[in-house]
Design an enzyme around this catalytic site. Structure first.
Site, PDB file in Angstrom:
ATOM      1  CG  ASP A 163      -1.929   0.994   1.280  1.00 29.59           C
ATOM      2  OD1 ASP A 163      -1.496   2.271   1.588  1.00 29.59           O
ATOM      3  OD2 ASP A 163      -3.011   0.986   0.793  1.00 29.59           O
ATOM      4  CG  ASP A 164       0.360   3.957  -3.278  1.00 29.53           C
ATOM      5  OD1 ASP A 164       1.414   3.212  -3.634  1.00 29.53           O
ATOM      6  OD2 ASP A 164      -0.414   4.424  -3.883  1.00 29.53           O
ATOM      7  CG  ASP A 165      -1.256   5.773   2.897  1.00 30.54           C
ATOM      8  OD1 ASP A 165      -0.967   6.787   2.265  1.00 30.54           O
ATOM      9  OD2 ASP A 165      -2.739   5.668   2.749  1.00 30.54           O
ATOM     10  CB  VAL A 166       2.898   0.398   3.998  1.00 31.48           C
ATOM     11  CG1 VAL A 166       3.901  -0.456   4.791  1.00 31.48           C
ATOM     12  CG2 VAL A 166       1.600   0.083   4.101  1.00 31.48           C
TER      13      VAL A 166
END
Length: 320
Positions: A156-159
């Site tokens: 995920d881009d937010d990890v």
């Protein structure tokens, strides 16, 4: 031997915490050929976060459960905790990356949730980040934080932000992170969402609204230097004037009551109120910690919603 290594070796389990995040500004460009949108944004890791306890298994299974002490109400019948869940996938990805035996090396993952599962606060990314940090310690992997962040980006881009912490600029469809050096702390209030919407719904509606010219399309993307400077020096008043989220318009169409909540927060003294990420959770920026506590109390009194004081930027995922 570190405390985490001793815990893993002698007790067979470790616990990691990972922070959620709020979006301070988000610009959304046109959809690309791969179906993703080009974006440019600034986000910061916040004090609200989730815990994951990882316990050894010797049968190769990856089992995920939610602790009953979680602050987030979870419908266990509707919550998919199997192979499609980002928590399961994070453990599987790390095990595969380390070349560990999938027939014998497994893990029990117990989540203690403080961040809503959806709402634009990075709750799922925090779960994945905590799993990567906890399992790396449990399996005595000896991997760097950057290596874990790179693995997390595949989930995920937010990890990566949940692992690295702090504040960062992300630009482009791949949303690669560029850290922002900060010397001060910002304070504010998180108001969790009472309903669930998906990011796919929000982006689809944004494209529709732009197609009907109800919302202007954005021709160019870019982050204002003054915004980054105000974040760096902790100037909440200047920052609040520059915060913006292109996804707020479709969120307000999908969840109209959010507009009333934003008005309420401003009436009660917030410097700025905005939908965080793809929403529908909202974030309010205040002058200081005292104002944040006061604002959270007033929102709770007037709406019955348990608003949460928060601060940031905070450090990334870490062992308890």
């Amino acid at each position: 031997m570190s405390t985490a290594t001793r815990s893993a070796r002698f007790f067979g389990h470790v616990t990691a915490f990972a922070p959620g995040r709020v979006t301070l500004t988000l610009q959304v460009g046109a959809m690309q050929e791969d179906g993703r949108h080009e974006t440019a944004g600034v986000a910061m890791a916040i004090s609200l976060g989730n815990d994951v306890t990882a316990t050894r298994r010797d049968d190769g299974e990856i089992m995920v459960t939610v602790n009953d002490d979680s602050a987030v109400a979870v419908d266990h019948e509707d919550l998919e905790l199997g192979e499609s869940n980002i928590v399961w996938r994070a453990a599987h990805l790390l095990r595969e990356h380390l070349g560990l035996d999938p027939e014998h090396i497994g893990v029990d993952l117990e989540l203690t949730l403080k961040i809503p599962l959806s709402g634009g606060l990075g709750g799922q990314a925090a779960n994945a980040a905590a799993v990567l940090v906890a399992c790396a310690a449990l399996w005595e992997a000896g991997v760097s934080r950057q290596e874990l962040a790179d693995l997390g980006a595949r989930l995920d881009d937010d990890v990566p932000l949940a692992i690295m912490g702090g504040a960062a600029v992300s630009v482009g469809p791949e949303q690669s992170l560029s850290p922002i050096l900060t010397r001060c702390t910002l304070h504010g209030v998180i108001v969790p969402a009472s309903v669930t919407i998906t990011s796919e719904e929000v982006y689809e509606l944004l494209d529709y609204l732009r197609g009907t010219e109800s919302v202007n399309a954005r021709e160019e993307l870019g982050i204002d230097t003054e915004l980054m400077q105000s974040l760096s020096r902790g100037d909440a008043e200047v920052l609040s004037l520059m915060m913006h989220n292109d996804l707020q318009a479709p969120v307000l169409v999908l969840v109209p009551e959010v507009n009333s909540l934003l008005d309420l927060g401003m009436d009660e003294g917030a410097l700025c109120g905005m939908v965080s990420g793809s929403g529908p959770a909202t974030v309010f920026i205040t002058r200081d910690a005292e104002d944040a506590v006061h604002l959270a109390g007033r929102i709770a009194e007037r709406t019955g919603i348990a608003a949460i004081p928060m601060h940031g930027p905070v450090q990334g995922a870490r062992l308890r």
